[in-house]
Design a protein around this motif. Structure first.
Motif, short mmCIF file in Angstrom:
data_model
loop_
_atom_site.label_atom_id
_atom_site.label_comp_id
_atom_site.label_asym_id
_atom_site.label_seq_id
_atom_site.Cartn_x
_atom_site.Cartn_y
_atom_site.Cartn_z
N MET A 1 -6.04 -7.52 3.17
CA MET A 1 -6.39 -6.10 2.99
C MET A 1 -6.54 -5.41 4.34
O MET A 1 -6.01 -4.32 4.56
CB MET A 1 -7.69 -5.98 2.20
N LEU A 2 -7.23 -6.06 5.28
CA LEU A 2 -7.45 -5.46 6.59
C LEU A 2 -6.16 -5.35 7.40
O LEU A 2 -5.97 -4.39 8.15
CB LEU A 2 -8.51 -6.25 7.37
N ALA A 3 -5.24 -6.31 7.25
CA ALA A 3 -3.95 -6.25 7.95
C ALA A 3 -3.14 -5.05 7.46
O ALA A 3 -2.49 -4.35 8.25
CB ALA A 3 -3.17 -7.55 7.75
N ILE A 4 -3.17 -4.81 6.17
CA ILE A 4 -2.45 -3.67 5.61
C ILE A 4 -3.09 -2.37 6.07
O ILE A 4 -2.41 -1.41 6.45
CB ILE A 4 -2.39 -3.77 4.07
N LEU A 5 -4.41 -2.33 6.05
CA LEU A 5 -5.14 -1.15 6.54
C LEU A 5 -4.76 -0.86 7.99
O LEU A 5 -4.46 0.28 8.35
CB LEU A 5 -6.64 -1.40 6.42
N ALA B 1 0.85 -1.19 0.00
CA ALA B 1 0.00 0.00 0.00
C ALA B 1 0.89 1.24 0.00
O ALA B 1 2.05 1.18 0.39
CB ALA B 1 -0.91 0.02 1.22
N VAL B 2 0.29 2.34 -0.41
CA VAL B 2 0.96 3.63 -0.39
C VAL B 2 0.01 4.63 0.25
O VAL B 2 -1.17 4.70 -0.12
CB VAL B 2 1.35 4.10 -1.81
N ARG B 3 0.55 5.37 1.22
CA ARG B 3 -0.22 6.43 1.86
C ARG B 3 0.26 7.77 1.33
O ARG B 3 1.45 8.04 1.28
CB ARG B 3 -0.05 6.39 3.38
N SER B 4 -0.69 8.59 0.92
CA SER B 4 -0.39 9.94 0.47
C SER B 4 -1.37 10.87 1.18
O SER B 4 -2.57 10.82 0.91
CB SER B 4 -0.55 10.04 -1.04
N GLY B 5 -0.86 11.64 2.13
CA GLY B 5 -1.74 12.47 2.95
C GLY B 5 -2.69 11.58 3.72
O GLY B 5 -2.27 10.64 4.39
N SER C 1 -4.95 9.68 2.25
CA SER C 1 -5.38 8.58 1.38
C SER C 1 -4.44 7.38 1.47
O SER C 1 -3.22 7.53 1.47
CB SER C 1 -5.45 9.05 -0.07
N LEU C 2 -5.04 6.20 1.52
CA LEU C 2 -4.29 4.95 1.50
C LEU C 2 -4.78 4.14 0.32
O LEU C 2 -5.99 3.91 0.16
CB LEU C 2 -4.52 4.16 2.80
N TYR C 3 -3.84 3.69 -0.51
CA TYR C 3 -4.15 2.90 -1.69
C TYR C 3 -3.57 1.50 -1.48
O TYR C 3 -2.35 1.34 -1.44
CB TYR C 3 -3.54 3.55 -2.94
N ILE C 4 -4.44 0.52 -1.30
CA ILE C 4 -4.01 -0.85 -1.03
C ILE C 4 -4.00 -1.63 -2.33
O ILE C 4 -5.01 -1.71 -3.04
CB ILE C 4 -4.94 -1.52 0.00
N SER C 5 -2.85 -2.21 -2.65
CA SER C 5 -2.70 -3.02 -3.86
C SER C 5 -3.57 -4.27 -3.78
O SER C 5 -3.96 -4.71 -2.69
CB SER C 5 -1.25 -3.45 -4.05
N GLY C 6 -3.84 -4.87 -4.93
CA GLY C 6 -4.62 -6.09 -4.99
C GLY C 6 -4.02 -7.18 -4.11
O GLY C 6 -2.82 -7.46 -4.19
N GLN C 7 -4.85 -7.76 -3.27
CA GLN C 7 -4.42 -8.81 -2.34
C GLN C 7 -5.03 -10.14 -2.74
O GLN C 7 -6.25 -10.29 -2.77
CB GLN C 7 -4.82 -8.45 -0.90
N LEU C 8 -4.15 -11.07 -3.05
CA LEU C 8 -4.57 -12.43 -3.36
C LEU C 8 -4.66 -13.23 -2.05
O LEU C 8 -4.15 -12.79 -1.03
CB LEU C 8 -3.55 -13.08 -4.29
#
Length: 132
Positions: free
Chosen positions: A61-65, A23-27, A29-36
């Motif tokens: 996804m939730l772990a990254i969040l 994932a990348v956080r910008s300000g 906003s958090l953008y989480i890449s596709g999780q298989l």
């Protein structure tokens, strides 16, 4: 305020296998890449049922969040790619159980196949507290 995008790496989700970030956080906003549905330790799945794959993809996804300081209520948009439209009701059931009261905007896209033969991939965008 640091406006430079920040890479997020969660230990409870699989490390990226390619040239991308979990994932990348910008300000805010958090953008989480596709999780298989890949375990954090990358061990093979003993059970390859659709339900288990859905649970593992959502859990990643939730772990990254969480690693980024967020919670399900911070999710704004989720996109799920599922193999087979017949799996939509099962995906919806598992998704509802795991996200609880959080109801981000969502798109479910039936697809003919996914990488490595998996049945689910999920990505997301969240708005996080703490940056202006």
């Amino acid at each position: 305020m640091n406006s430079k995008p920040q890479t997020i790496l969660a230990e409870d989700a699989p490390a990226p296998a390619g040239h991308y970030s979990q994932a990348v956080r910008s300000g805010n906003s958090l953008y989480i890449s596709g999780q298989l549905p890949i375990r954090a330790d990358k061990a093979p799945l003993a059970d390859k049922s659709f339900e288990l794959q859905a649970r593992l993809s959502i859990a990643n996804m939730l772990a990254i969040l969480e690693a980024a300081g967020g919670k399900p209520d911070d999710l704004c948009r989720v996109t799920a790619y599922i193999v087979g439209v017949q799996n939509w009701p099962e995906f919806n059931r598992v998704y509802g159980e795991m996200l609880g009261e959080a109801r981000p905007a969502r798109t479910v896209v039936p697809v003919p196949e996914l990488h490595y033969g998996y049945l689910v991939e999920i990505d997301a965008i969240a708005s996080l507290p703490g940056h202006g």
